[in-house]
Structure formats: C-alpha cells, structure tokens
Design a protein around this motif. Structure first.
Motif, PDB file in Angstrom:
ATOM      1  N   HIS A 121       0.843  -1.209   0.000  1.00 26.01           N
ATOM      2  CA  HIS A 121       0.000   0.000   0.000  1.00 26.01           C
ATOM      3  C   HIS A 121       0.873   1.252   0.000  1.00 26.01           C
ATOM      4  N   LYS A 122       1.945   1.221   0.774  1.00 29.41           N
ATOM      5  CA  LYS A 122       2.853   2.369   0.826  1.00 29.41           C
ATOM      6  C   LYS A 122       3.479   2.615  -0.550  1.00 29.41           C
ATOM      7  N   PHE A 123       3.921   1.530  -1.215  1.00 33.07           N
ATOM      8  CA  PHE A 123       4.497   1.669  -2.552  1.00 33.07           C
ATOM      9  C   PHE A 123       3.467   2.259  -3.507  1.00 33.07           C
ATOM     10  N   GLU A 124       2.248   1.732  -3.475  1.00 29.80           N
ATOM     11  CA  GLU A 124       1.182   2.237  -4.354  1.00 29.80           C
ATOM     12  C   GLU A 124       0.925   3.723  -4.136  1.00 29.80           C
ATOM     13  N   SER A 125       1.044   4.188  -2.898  1.00 31.06           N
ATOM     14  CA  SER A 125       0.809   5.600  -2.602  1.00 31.06           C
ATOM     15  C   SER A 125       1.900   6.493  -3.182  1.00 31.06           C
ATOM     16  N   MET A 126       3.032   5.902  -3.533  1.00 31.04           N
ATOM     17  CA  MET A 126       4.155   6.654  -4.096  1.00 31.04           C
ATOM     18  C   MET A 126       4.127   6.689  -5.625  1.00 31.04           C
ATOM     19  N   VAL A 127       3.211   5.931  -6.241  1.00 32.76           N
ATOM     20  CA  VAL A 127       3.153   5.774  -7.700  1.00 32.76           C
ATOM     21  C   VAL A 127       2.178   6.775  -8.313  1.00 32.76           C
ATOM     22  N   ALA A 128       2.632   7.494  -9.338  1.00 28.55           N
ATOM     23  CA  ALA A 128       1.752   8.370 -10.108  1.00 28.55           C
ATOM     24  C   ALA A 128       1.053   7.575 -11.213  1.00 28.55           C
ATOM     25  N   ALA A 129       1.812   6.692 -11.907  1.00 24.09           N
ATOM     26  CA  ALA A 129       1.231   5.895 -12.997  1.00 24.09           C
ATOM     27  C   ALA A 129       2.107   4.691 -13.305  1.00 24.09           C
ATOM     28  N   ILE A 130       1.453   3.571 -13.571  1.00 23.86           N
ATOM     29  CA  ILE A 130       2.146   2.388 -14.088  1.00 23.86           C
ATOM     30  C   ILE A 130       1.728   2.266 -15.546  1.00 23.86           C
ATOM     31  N   HIS A 131       2.704   2.390 -16.432  1.00 29.88           N
ATOM     32  CA  HIS A 131       2.426   2.404 -17.868  1.00 29.88           C
ATOM     33  C   HIS A 131       2.433   0.997 -18.470  1.00 29.88           C
ATOM     34  N   ASP A 132       3.270   0.108 -17.904  1.00 26.56           N
ATOM     35  CA  ASP A 132       3.353  -1.256 -18.420  1.00 26.56           C
ATOM     36  C   ASP A 132       4.072  -2.117 -17.386  1.00 26.56           C
ATOM     37  N   THR A 133       3.687  -3.386 -17.337  1.00 25.74           N
ATOM     38  CA  THR A 133       4.344  -4.360 -16.467  1.00 25.74           C
ATOM     39  C   THR A 133       4.581  -5.619 -17.269  1.00 25.74           C
ATOM     40  N   THR A 134       5.793  -6.158 -17.171  1.00 24.08           N
ATOM     41  CA  THR A 134       6.139  -7.397 -17.849  1.00 24.08           C
ATOM     42  C   THR A 134       6.724  -8.357 -16.815  1.00 24.08           C
ATOM     43  N   VAL A 135       6.263  -9.597 -16.850  1.00 19.46           N
ATOM     44  CA  VAL A 135       6.768 -10.646 -15.976  1.00 19.46           C
ATOM     45  C   VAL A 135       7.231 -11.792 -16.872  1.00 19.46           C
ATOM     46  N   SER A 136       8.471 -12.215 -16.691  1.00 19.00           N
ATOM     47  CA  SER A 136       9.003 -13.308 -17.501  1.00 19.00           C
ATOM     48  C   SER A 136       8.346 -14.632 -17.116  1.00 19.00           C
ATOM     49  N   THR A 137       8.581 -15.635 -17.900  1.00 18.18           N
ATOM     50  CA  THR A 137       8.154 -16.980 -17.553  1.00 18.18           C
ATOM     51  C   THR A 137       8.899 -17.397 -16.292  1.00 18.18           C
ATOM     52  N   PRO A 138       8.207 -17.920 -15.299  1.00 20.20           N
ATOM     53  CA  PRO A 138       8.888 -18.296 -14.058  1.00 20.20           C
ATOM     54  C   PRO A 138       9.876 -19.450 -14.265  1.00 20.20           C
TER      55      PRO A 138
END
Length: 119
Positions: free
Chosen positions: A57-74
């Motif tokens: 929640h603290k991290f989210e409060s510091m974010v203005a915008a998330i433009h894209d998220t990529t997660v590799s194959t585990p």
C-alpha cells in the motif's frame, strides 16, 4: 498447492498488477520480504503478511502511474521460483522510468514463505 501451480498463479497475478491478491492467496502468514537495500521508505526486511501488504500500500501511494508491467516466464528449481519483473512507471515527483528486478520466492508447505528482490 504445488510449486509449479504457485509459480504460474503468481506470475499471472503480477502481470495483472494484482500483487495484494497474490499475497493474500499464495503467501504464508509468517512470510518474509527482503529488499536489495533499506531506503527512507522501506526497511531491508519486512516480516509477516500484514506488514508486507501494508508495504505494498505504501508503494502504491508513491506511484503516479504504471504504464506497463512485464513478468518473464517463471523459473522453478526445487522449492524456489524466480522471474524478471519490469515496470514502466512514474513515481510521484519523479520522471518516468523503467524498473527491473529479479524476484525470488521460496515455497514451503504450499505457501510462499519468503520473497527477495534483486536490482
């Protein structure tokens, strides 16, 4: 839940930006989170599911915008899961940036008991 099923579900939820859902569903109550280094905003080590959710929640409060998220194959090795997380993000009061980290998770008794991030 098997390590393989946890890995697939974790990657799926992270790709959707549903980190708290992943934590509530897949993490043990006594989970430990380890950051690369302590900062003014975050300690190096956070213990317990409630504290980790609050950290999110603290991290989210510091974010203005998330433009894209990529997660590799585990990647899975024994009871460990790892993947690369890339976020195109704008933090409040900062220019847009691309953050990359390796996320490593330890599974015990069908739940994630530890997470550690490397940048």
């Amino acid at each position: 839940m098997s390590v393989e099923k946890i890995a697939v579900r974790l990657a799926e939820l992270c790709r959707q930006g549903k980190y708290e859902t992943a934590q509530r569903e897949l993490y043990a109550e006594e989970v430990v989170s380890i950051e690369p280094y302590p900062t003014a905003a975050f300690e190096k080590v956070t213990k317990g599911l409630a504290a980790i959710i609050e950290k999110g929640h603290k991290f989210e409060s510091m974010v203005a915008a998330i433009h894209d998220t990529t997660v590799s194959t585990p990647l899975i090795a024994g009871n460990s899961i790892a993947f690369k997380l890339t976020m195109d993000i704008t933090m409040k009061g900062q220019p847009r940036q691309v953050m990359e980290e390796i996320c490593v998770y330890e599974v015990k008794d069908g739940k994630i008991v530890a997470e550690q991030f490397f940048m």
